[in-house]
Design a protein around this motif. Structure first.
Motif, PDB file in Angstrom:
ATOM      1  N   ARG A   1       1.463  -8.137  -6.912  1.00  0.00           N
ATOM      2  CA  ARG A   1       0.377  -7.170  -7.099  1.00  0.00           C
ATOM      3  C   ARG A   1      -0.791  -7.603  -6.207  1.00  0.00           C
ATOM      4  O   ARG A   1      -1.135  -8.776  -6.146  1.00  0.00           O
ATOM      5  N   ALA A   2      -1.421  -6.663  -5.499  1.00  0.00           N
ATOM      6  CA  ALA A   2      -2.472  -7.001  -4.532  1.00  0.00           C
ATOM      7  C   ALA A   2      -3.566  -7.865  -5.136  1.00  0.00           C
ATOM      8  O   ALA A   2      -3.970  -8.868  -4.546  1.00  0.00           O
ATOM      9  N   SER A   3      -4.045  -7.506  -6.318  1.00  0.00           N
ATOM     10  CA  SER A   3      -5.125  -8.278  -6.940  1.00  0.00           C
ATOM     11  C   SER A   3      -4.694  -9.716  -7.213  1.00  0.00           C
ATOM     12  O   SER A   3      -5.486 -10.656  -7.057  1.00  0.00           O
ATOM     13  N   GLU A   4      -3.443  -9.901  -7.592  1.00  0.00           N
ATOM     14  CA  GLU A   4      -2.921 -11.239  -7.868  1.00  0.00           C
ATOM     15  C   GLU A   4      -2.781 -12.050  -6.584  1.00  0.00           C
ATOM     16  O   GLU A   4      -3.082 -13.249  -6.544  1.00  0.00           O
ATOM     17  N   VAL A   5      -2.332 -11.396  -5.525  1.00  0.00           N
ATOM     18  CA  VAL A   5      -2.205 -12.067  -4.229  1.00  0.00           C
ATOM     19  C   VAL A   5      -3.571 -12.573  -3.773  1.00  0.00           C
ATOM     20  O   VAL A   5      -3.716 -13.719  -3.328  1.00  0.00           O
ATOM     21  N   LEU A   6      -4.598 -11.720  -3.908  1.00  0.00           N
ATOM     22  CA  LEU A   6      -5.938 -12.109  -3.477  1.00  0.00           C
ATOM     23  C   LEU A   6      -6.536 -13.175  -4.393  1.00  0.00           C
ATOM     24  O   LEU A   6      -7.273 -14.050  -3.928  1.00  0.00           O
ATOM     25  N   ALA A   7      -6.232 -13.131  -5.671  1.00  0.00           N
ATOM     26  CA  ALA A   7      -6.774 -14.119  -6.611  1.00  0.00           C
ATOM     27  C   ALA A   7      -6.158 -15.495  -6.390  1.00  0.00           C
ATOM     28  O   ALA A   7      -6.857 -16.518  -6.455  1.00  0.00           O
ATOM     29  N   THR A   8      -4.845 -15.537  -6.098  1.00  0.00           N
ATOM     30  CA  THR A   8      -4.154 -16.826  -5.940  1.00  0.00           C
ATOM     31  C   THR A   8      -4.139 -17.298  -4.487  1.00  0.00           C
ATOM     32  O   THR A   8      -3.834 -18.457  -4.235  1.00  0.00           O
ATOM     33  N   ARG A   9      -4.418 -16.367  -3.561  1.00  0.00           N
ATOM     34  CA  ARG A   9      -4.347 -16.648  -2.122  1.00  0.00           C
ATOM     35  C   ARG A   9      -2.978 -17.200  -1.748  1.00  0.00           C
ATOM     36  O   ARG A   9      -2.849 -18.165  -1.003  1.00  0.00           O
ATOM     37  N   ASN A  10      -1.947 -16.523  -2.275  1.00  0.00           N
ATOM     38  CA  ASN A  10      -0.579 -16.991  -2.096  1.00  0.00           C
ATOM     39  C   ASN A  10       0.380 -15.809  -2.112  1.00  0.00           C
ATOM     40  O   ASN A  10       0.194 -14.863  -2.863  1.00  0.00           O
ATOM     41  N   GLY A  11       1.423 -15.876  -1.262  1.00  0.00           N
ATOM     42  CA  GLY A  11       2.476 -14.871  -1.313  1.00  0.00           C
ATOM     43  C   GLY A  11       3.346 -14.895  -0.079  1.00  0.00           C
ATOM     44  O   GLY A  11       2.960 -15.442   0.955  1.00  0.00           O
ATOM     45  N   ILE A  12       4.525 -14.290  -0.192  1.00  0.00           N
ATOM     46  CA  ILE A  12       5.379 -14.137   0.979  1.00  0.00           C
ATOM     47  C   ILE A  12       4.890 -12.928   1.775  1.00  0.00           C
ATOM     48  O   ILE A  12       3.906 -12.284   1.413  1.00  0.00           O
ATOM     49  N   CYS A  13       5.576 -12.598   2.853  1.00  0.00           N
ATOM     50  CA  CYS A  13       5.137 -11.517   3.734  1.00  0.00           C
ATOM     51  C   CYS A  13       4.944 -10.199   2.986  1.00  0.00           C
ATOM     52  O   CYS A  13       3.986  -9.463   3.254  1.00  0.00           O
ATOM     53  N   HIS A  14       5.813  -9.899   2.037  1.00  0.00           N
ATOM     54  CA  HIS A  14       5.705  -8.642   1.300  1.00  0.00           C
ATOM     55  C   HIS A  14       4.440  -8.609   0.461  1.00  0.00           C
ATOM     56  O   HIS A  14       3.736  -7.591   0.418  1.00  0.00           O
ATOM     57  N   ALA A  15       4.125  -9.710  -0.201  1.00  0.00           N
ATOM     58  CA  ALA A  15       2.921  -9.783  -1.013  1.00  0.00           C
ATOM     59  C   ALA A  15       1.674  -9.675  -0.142  1.00  0.00           C
ATOM     60  O   ALA A  15       0.709  -8.975  -0.489  1.00  0.00           O
ATOM     61  N   LYS A  16       1.692 -10.341   0.999  1.00  0.00           N
ATOM     62  CA  LYS A  16       0.549 -10.289   1.905  1.00  0.00           C
ATOM     63  C   LYS A  16       0.356  -8.875   2.463  1.00  0.00           C
ATOM     64  O   LYS A  16      -0.771  -8.406   2.608  1.00  0.00           O
ATOM     65  N   SER A  17       1.455  -8.187   2.741  1.00  0.00           N
ATOM     66  CA  SER A  17       1.361  -6.805   3.227  1.00  0.00           C
ATOM     67  C   SER A  17       0.786  -5.884   2.155  1.00  0.00           C
ATOM     68  O   SER A  17      -0.030  -5.003   2.453  1.00  0.00           O
ATOM     69  N   ILE A  18       1.206  -6.084   0.920  1.00  0.00           N
ATOM     70  CA  ILE A  18       0.668  -5.299  -0.194  1.00  0.00           C
ATOM     71  C   ILE A  18      -0.837  -5.532  -0.320  1.00  0.00           C
ATOM     72  O   ILE A  18      -1.613  -4.585  -0.509  1.00  0.00           O
ATOM     73  N   ALA A  19      -1.270  -6.780  -0.201  1.00  0.00           N
ATOM     74  CA  ALA A  19      -2.697  -7.102  -0.297  1.00  0.00           C
ATOM     75  C   ALA A  19      -3.498  -6.443   0.835  1.00  0.00           C
ATOM     76  O   ALA A  19      -4.574  -5.888   0.602  1.00  0.00           O
ATOM     77  N   LEU A  20      -2.974  -6.501   2.052  1.00  0.00           N
ATOM     78  CA  LEU A  20      -3.680  -5.879   3.176  1.00  0.00           C
ATOM     79  C   LEU A  20      -3.741  -4.364   3.001  1.00  0.00           C
ATOM     80  O   LEU A  20      -4.790  -3.753   3.234  1.00  0.00           O
ATOM     81  N   ALA A  21      -2.644  -3.749   2.582  1.00  0.00           N
ATOM     82  CA  ALA A  21      -2.661  -2.298   2.347  1.00  0.00           C
ATOM     83  C   ALA A  21      -3.727  -1.928   1.320  1.00  0.00           C
ATOM     84  O   ALA A  21      -4.450  -0.944   1.482  1.00  0.00           O
ATOM     85  N   ALA A  22      -3.848  -2.733   0.265  1.00  0.00           N
ATOM     86  CA  ALA A  22      -4.858  -2.458  -0.765  1.00  0.00           C
ATOM     87  C   ALA A  22      -6.266  -2.582  -0.212  1.00  0.00           C
ATOM     88  O   ALA A  22      -7.132  -1.744  -0.503  1.00  0.00           O
ATOM     89  N   LEU A  23      -6.518  -3.613   0.582  1.00  0.00           N
ATOM     90  CA  LEU A  23      -7.855  -3.784   1.167  1.00  0.00           C
ATOM     91  C   LEU A  23      -8.207  -2.630   2.103  1.00  0.00           C
ATOM     92  O   LEU A  23      -9.354  -2.179   2.142  1.00  0.00           O
ATOM     93  N   LEU A  24      -7.238  -2.144   2.854  1.00  0.00           N
ATOM     94  CA  LEU A  24      -7.485  -1.009   3.746  1.00  0.00           C
ATOM     95  C   LEU A  24      -7.745   0.261   2.937  1.00  0.00           C
ATOM     96  O   LEU A  24      -8.709   0.984   3.200  1.00  0.00           O
ATOM     97  N   ARG A  25      -6.912   0.524   1.953  1.00  0.00           N
ATOM     98  CA  ARG A  25      -7.095   1.727   1.129  1.00  0.00           C
ATOM     99  C   ARG A  25      -8.416   1.679   0.362  1.00  0.00           C
ATOM    100  O   ARG A  25      -9.016   2.726   0.112  1.00  0.00           O
TER     101      ARG A  25
END
Length: 199
Positions: free
Chosen positions: A70-94
């Motif tokens: 989940r994007a919020s979780e990726v940003l809170a933990t500052r951790n993830g594989i490529c898919h998690a990082k892509s989800i986080a970036l998509a959320a920040l852009l949206r």
């Protein structure tokens, strides 16, 4: 390569949901902080890309076994594989009204075995006539992904001779098989075994 939208309605690439949860305070706060130094759409998109690429560790590089999706979780933990990082970036852009979706490559080991999906982000800046793909995976020796809307600067170039594939579709949300692998895996080692090999 010409990219095609999975959903014809551009609003699908601006929506918040349980995965790309750009309405979450963690995502909103990060987006607001990034926008302080980069208010124009291009400069904000670049800042968001560099933030995810450089400050969210790719767990395969860091050795972190936690699985985030989940994007919020990726940003809170500052951790993830490529898919998690892509989800986080998509959320920040949206979060800043920049249409963003998820794209994929099928990559393989050097000998062409063990194929696995790799996650990317497609974005469309206001006024732009086309989508552009970027790769927030994270750089390391041998990988130099950059924010470039004119010429792709991804982590990897697909090798057709190794049966690798660039999928041209832009997904508004992660494919169900991928999302299930992310949600159900107890650690990154298990996730590697569960990740789909293709779309």
């Amino acid at each position: 390569m010409e990219l095609t939208q999975q959903c014809p309605d551009i609003e699908a690439y601006l929506a918040a949901d349980g995965v790309i949860d750009h309405d979450h305070p963690q995502v909103r706060e990060t987006a607001t902080r990034l926008a302080l130094d980069a208010d124009a759409a291009y400069s904000y998109a670049r800042a968001a890309f560099e933030f995810v690429r450089d400050t969210v560790a790719h767990s395969a590089d860091s050795g972190d076994q936690r699985v985030t999706w989940r994007a919020s979780e990726v940003l809170a933990t500052r951790n993830g594989i490529c898919h998690a990082k892509s989800i986080a970036l998509a959320a920040l852009l949206r979060a800043r009204s920049i249409p963003a979706g998820l794209c994929y490559q099928r990559l393989a080991d050097d000998d062409g075995t063990h194929p696995m999906l790799h996650g990317l982000v497609a974005l469309r800046l206001p006024g732009a006539g086309r989508w552009a793909r970027v790769d927030p995976r994270g750089n390391k020796p041998g990988i130099d992904a950059q924010f470039s809307l004119e010429e792709e600067r991804l982590a990897w170039v697909v090798r057709e001779e190794s049966n690798e594939i660039d999928y041209p579709v832009i997904c508004a949300a992660p494919p169900e098989g991928l999302l299930q692998a992310l949600k159900s895996s107890r650690n990154r080692s298990e996730l590697w075994r569960n990740l789909p090999a293709s779309l």
